[in-house]
Design an enzyme around this catalytic site. Structure first.
Site, PDB file in Angstrom:
ATOM      1  N   SER A 195      -0.620  72.042 -50.276  1.00 47.41           N
ATOM      2  CA  SER A 195       0.177  72.587 -49.170  1.00 47.41           C
ATOM      3  C   SER A 195      -0.628  73.595 -48.366  1.00 47.41           C
ATOM      4  O   SER A 195      -1.506  74.289 -48.907  1.00 47.41           O
ATOM      5  CB  SER A 195       1.393  73.285 -49.792  1.00 47.41           C
ATOM      6  OG  SER A 195       1.978  74.165 -48.871  1.00 47.41           O
ATOM      7  N   TYR A 223       5.629  79.496 -55.156  1.00 50.01           N
ATOM      8  CA  TYR A 223       5.384  78.088 -54.801  1.00 50.01           C
ATOM      9  C   TYR A 223       3.923  77.885 -54.419  1.00 50.01           C
ATOM     10  O   TYR A 223       3.247  76.977 -54.933  1.00 50.01           O
ATOM     11  CB  TYR A 223       6.300  77.678 -53.636  1.00 50.01           C
ATOM     12  CG  TYR A 223       5.902  76.365 -53.004  1.00 50.01           C
ATOM     13  CD1 TYR A 223       6.048  75.167 -53.693  1.00 50.01           C
ATOM     14  CD2 TYR A 223       5.341  76.326 -51.722  1.00 50.01           C
ATOM     15  CE1 TYR A 223       5.651  73.947 -53.117  1.00 50.01           C
ATOM     16  CE2 TYR A 223       4.953  75.123 -51.144  1.00 50.01           C
ATOM     17  CZ  TYR A 223       5.105  73.941 -51.848  1.00 50.01           C
ATOM     18  OH  TYR A 223       4.706  72.753 -51.282  1.00 50.01           O
TER      19      TYR A 223
HETATM   20  N1  LIG Z   1       7.503  68.653 -46.777  1.00 49.36           N
HETATM   21  C1  LIG Z   1       6.556  69.538 -46.531  1.00 49.36           C
HETATM   22  O1  LIG Z   1       6.522  70.153 -45.464  1.00 49.36           O
HETATM   23  C2  LIG Z   1       5.471  69.800 -47.533  1.00 49.36           C
HETATM   24  C3  LIG Z   1       4.431  70.675 -47.170  1.00 49.36           C
HETATM   25  C4  LIG Z   1       3.425  70.927 -48.072  1.00 49.36           C
HETATM   26  C5  LIG Z   1       3.430  70.328 -49.300  1.00 49.36           C
HETATM   27  N2  LIG Z   1       4.447  69.494 -49.653  1.00 49.36           N
HETATM   28  C6  LIG Z   1       4.411  68.882 -50.987  1.00 49.36           C
HETATM   29  O2  LIG Z   1       4.581  67.482 -50.844  1.00 49.36           O
HETATM   30  C7  LIG Z   1       5.281  66.974 -51.974  1.00 49.36           C
HETATM   31  C8  LIG Z   1       6.511  66.197 -51.520  1.00 49.36           C
HETATM   32  O3  LIG Z   1       7.347  67.082 -50.789  1.00 49.36           O
HETATM   33  P1  LIG Z   1       8.694  66.632 -50.081  1.00 49.36           P
HETATM   34  O4  LIG Z   1       8.830  67.422 -48.856  1.00 49.36           O
HETATM   35  O5  LIG Z   1       8.763  65.162 -50.046  1.00 49.36           O
HETATM   36  O6  LIG Z   1       9.759  67.225 -51.115  1.00 49.36           O
HETATM   37  P2  LIG Z   1      10.990  66.537 -51.879  1.00 49.36           P
HETATM   38  O7  LIG Z   1      11.610  67.631 -52.664  1.00 49.36           O
HETATM   39  O8  LIG Z   1      11.824  65.785 -50.931  1.00 49.36           O
HETATM   40  O9  LIG Z   1      10.263  65.505 -52.835  1.00 49.36           O
HETATM   41  C9  LIG Z   1       9.815  65.815 -54.132  1.00 49.36           C
HETATM   42  C10 LIG Z   1      10.409  64.790 -55.073  1.00 49.36           C
HETATM   43  O10 LIG Z   1       9.886  65.077 -56.382  1.00 49.36           O
HETATM   44  C11 LIG Z   1      10.926  65.004 -57.315  1.00 49.36           C
HETATM   45  N3  LIG Z   1      10.605  65.929 -58.416  1.00 49.36           N
HETATM   46  C12 LIG Z   1      10.513  67.275 -58.357  1.00 49.36           C
HETATM   47  N4  LIG Z   1      10.205  67.770 -59.570  1.00 49.36           N
HETATM   48  C13 LIG Z   1      10.083  66.704 -60.395  1.00 49.36           C
HETATM   49  C14 LIG Z   1       9.752  66.558 -61.755  1.00 49.36           C
HETATM   50  N5  LIG Z   1       9.507  67.620 -62.533  1.00 49.36           N
HETATM   51  N6  LIG Z   1       9.710  65.306 -62.281  1.00 49.36           N
HETATM   52  C15 LIG Z   1       9.951  64.216 -61.511  1.00 49.36           C
HETATM   53  N7  LIG Z   1      10.268  64.294 -60.204  1.00 49.36           N
HETATM   54  C16 LIG Z   1      10.327  65.524 -59.657  1.00 49.36           C
HETATM   55  C17 LIG Z   1      12.185  65.428 -56.577  1.00 49.36           C
HETATM   56  O11 LIG Z   1      13.361  64.884 -57.164  1.00 49.36           O
HETATM   57  C18 LIG Z   1      11.931  64.892 -55.175  1.00 49.36           C
HETATM   58  O12 LIG Z   1      12.523  63.615 -54.988  1.00 49.36           O
HETATM   59  C19 LIG Z   1       5.586  68.169 -52.867  1.00 49.36           C
HETATM   60  O13 LIG Z   1       4.552  68.275 -53.825  1.00 49.36           O
HETATM   61  C20 LIG Z   1       5.519  69.332 -51.903  1.00 49.36           C
HETATM   62  O14 LIG Z   1       5.225  70.538 -52.559  1.00 49.36           O
HETATM   63  C21 LIG Z   1       5.464  69.211 -48.794  1.00 49.36           C
END
Ligand SMILES: NC(=O)c1ccc[n+]([C@@H]2O[C@H](COP(=O)([O-])OP(=O)(O)OC[C@H]3O[C@@H](n4cnc5c(N)ncnc54)[C@H](O)[C@@H]3O)[C@@H](O)[C@H]2O)c1
Length: 323
Positions: free
Chosen positions: A129, A154
């Site tokens: 991130s 985070y």
């Molecule tokens: N959306 C953003 O702007 C953004 C920015 C930077 C980084 N990220 C990273 O990208 C990734 C995806 O983010 P997103 O926005 O799709 O979030 P999201 O919360 O929609 O997706 C994450 C998914 O992982 C699953 N999950 C979480 N913990 C879990 C566990 N212990 N075991 C199994 N499944 C688990 C959740 O149920 C969810 O469906 C994450 O790692 C997040 O930190 C996202």
């Protein structure tokens, strides 16, 4: 055709990625625990709407930090690549629940790296991130910048995740790309993110809180992120590499709000509040490395992307989710 494990595949980014992988003929296994950090019905709906024919036997509803359950997944499938997206996202909640975050984001990453190296996986992609850059003021943010001062639990878990990736690459020669996403937005996004909350509030005629009128974000549209992820999947590095995936446009919050007003055709009532602790004041990605090595080429302006989100919000989300 490759066989790819996508953790967090029912999440916002994961479901969009899986859709594209299936469209190009890859075989996909999803691990997602459908936890209730936000309404799990939205996760179920992403699967049923975006991945309607996804086979239930490879939609594995387990926690990535459960080593035994993950050992079974890897024993049952031979993966060409692992895309590890599962994590607890969202800065503010991590301040209240740091242990939940460290369990999913740090322990979960160790479990995935261990299984990947035991099973000789040749391609591991880790979702990092832009928050790893902390409160850094010099822009643009580059992969070589110092990330030793994260400002939220985070962000600290993502710095730790990157350090673990570097370690597993060093010890076991596991090829790893860590992709640093910059504020991803679009249809099927997460309900606690600014675009979702602002759209809901403006649409319902409620006042929105603008957290710092000077705040700027390099918002990146979901389709561009998926294109960058496919680039990372298709170009595994020899060792360990980090890539910024941003849009290279630092959008001030007032411009962001204007884009939502235009898409909704409705004026916002805005109150200024200070930026809460943990939130970074600005982000702007230097994406030259991802452009050169992954063929990454974001094409969606904030105005176009917000319009697409608002159309989805009005046409699908409101009829299905409005209470
Ligand atoms: N959306 C953003 O702007 C953004 C920015 C930077 C980084 N990220 C990273 O990208 C990734 C995806 O983010 P997103 O926005 O799709 O979030 P999201 O919360 O929609 O997706 C994450 C998914 O992982 C699953 N999950 C979480 N913990 C879990 C566990 N212990 N075991 C199994 N499944 C688990 C959740 O149920 C969810 O469906 C994450 O790692 C997040 O930190 C996202």
């Amino acid at each position: 055709m490759s066989k790819i494990l996508v953790t967090g595949g029912a999440g916002f980014i994961g479901a969009h990625l899986v859709k594209e992988l299936l469209a190009r003929g890859d075989e996909v296994v999803i691990v997602d625990d459908f936890n209730n950090r936000y309404d799990p019905k939205l996760k179920e709906a992403r699967v049923s709407e975006l991945l309607p024919d996804f086979p239930t036997d490879v939609l594995i509803r387990e926690d990535v930090s459960d080593a035994e359950a993950m050992a079974k997944v890897f024993a049952n499938h031979k993966f060409d690549a692992v895309v590890h997206l599962a994590a607890w996202a969202a800065v503010q909640r991590s301040i209240d629940e740091p242990l939940t975050y460290s369990n999913a984001n740090i322990n979960g990453t160790i479990v995935m790296l261990e299984e990947a190296r035991k099973h000789n996986v040749k391609n591991f992609v880790f979702a990092s991130s832009s928050s790893v850059y902390g409160g850094r003021e010099e822009m643009p943010l580059s992969e070589t910048d110092d990330v030793s001062k994260p400002i939220s639990p985070y962000a600290a878990t993502k710095v730790a995740g990157e350090a673990l990736c570097a370690t597993w690459n060093y010890l076991y020669d596991l090829p790893i790309s860590a992709v640093r996403f910059f504020t991803v937005y679009g249809p099927w996004g997460r309900p606690e993110m600014a675009l979702f909350k602002f759209t809901e509030a403006i649409e319902e005629g409620r006042t929105i809180e603008m957290r710092g009128s000077e705040t700027k974000r390099d918002f990146t549209f979901i389709d561009d992120i998926v294109q960058g992820l496919l680039g990372a999947i298709d170009n595994p590095p020899a060792g360990y590499e980090i890539y910024n995936l941003g849009n290279q446009d630092a959008v001030p919050l007032p411009r962001f709000i204007k884009a939502i007003e235009a898409a909704l055709d409705k004026k916002a009532t805005i109150t200024d509040v200070p930026l809460p602790p943990g939130d970074v004041p600005q982000t702007l990605a230097d994406i030259s490395k991802a452009k050169e090595r992954l063929g990454y080429k974001p094409t969606t302006s904030i105005e176009e992307g917000v319009k697409k989100f608002v159309s989805w919000y009005q046409d699908w989300y409101l009829p299905n989710f409005r209470k």
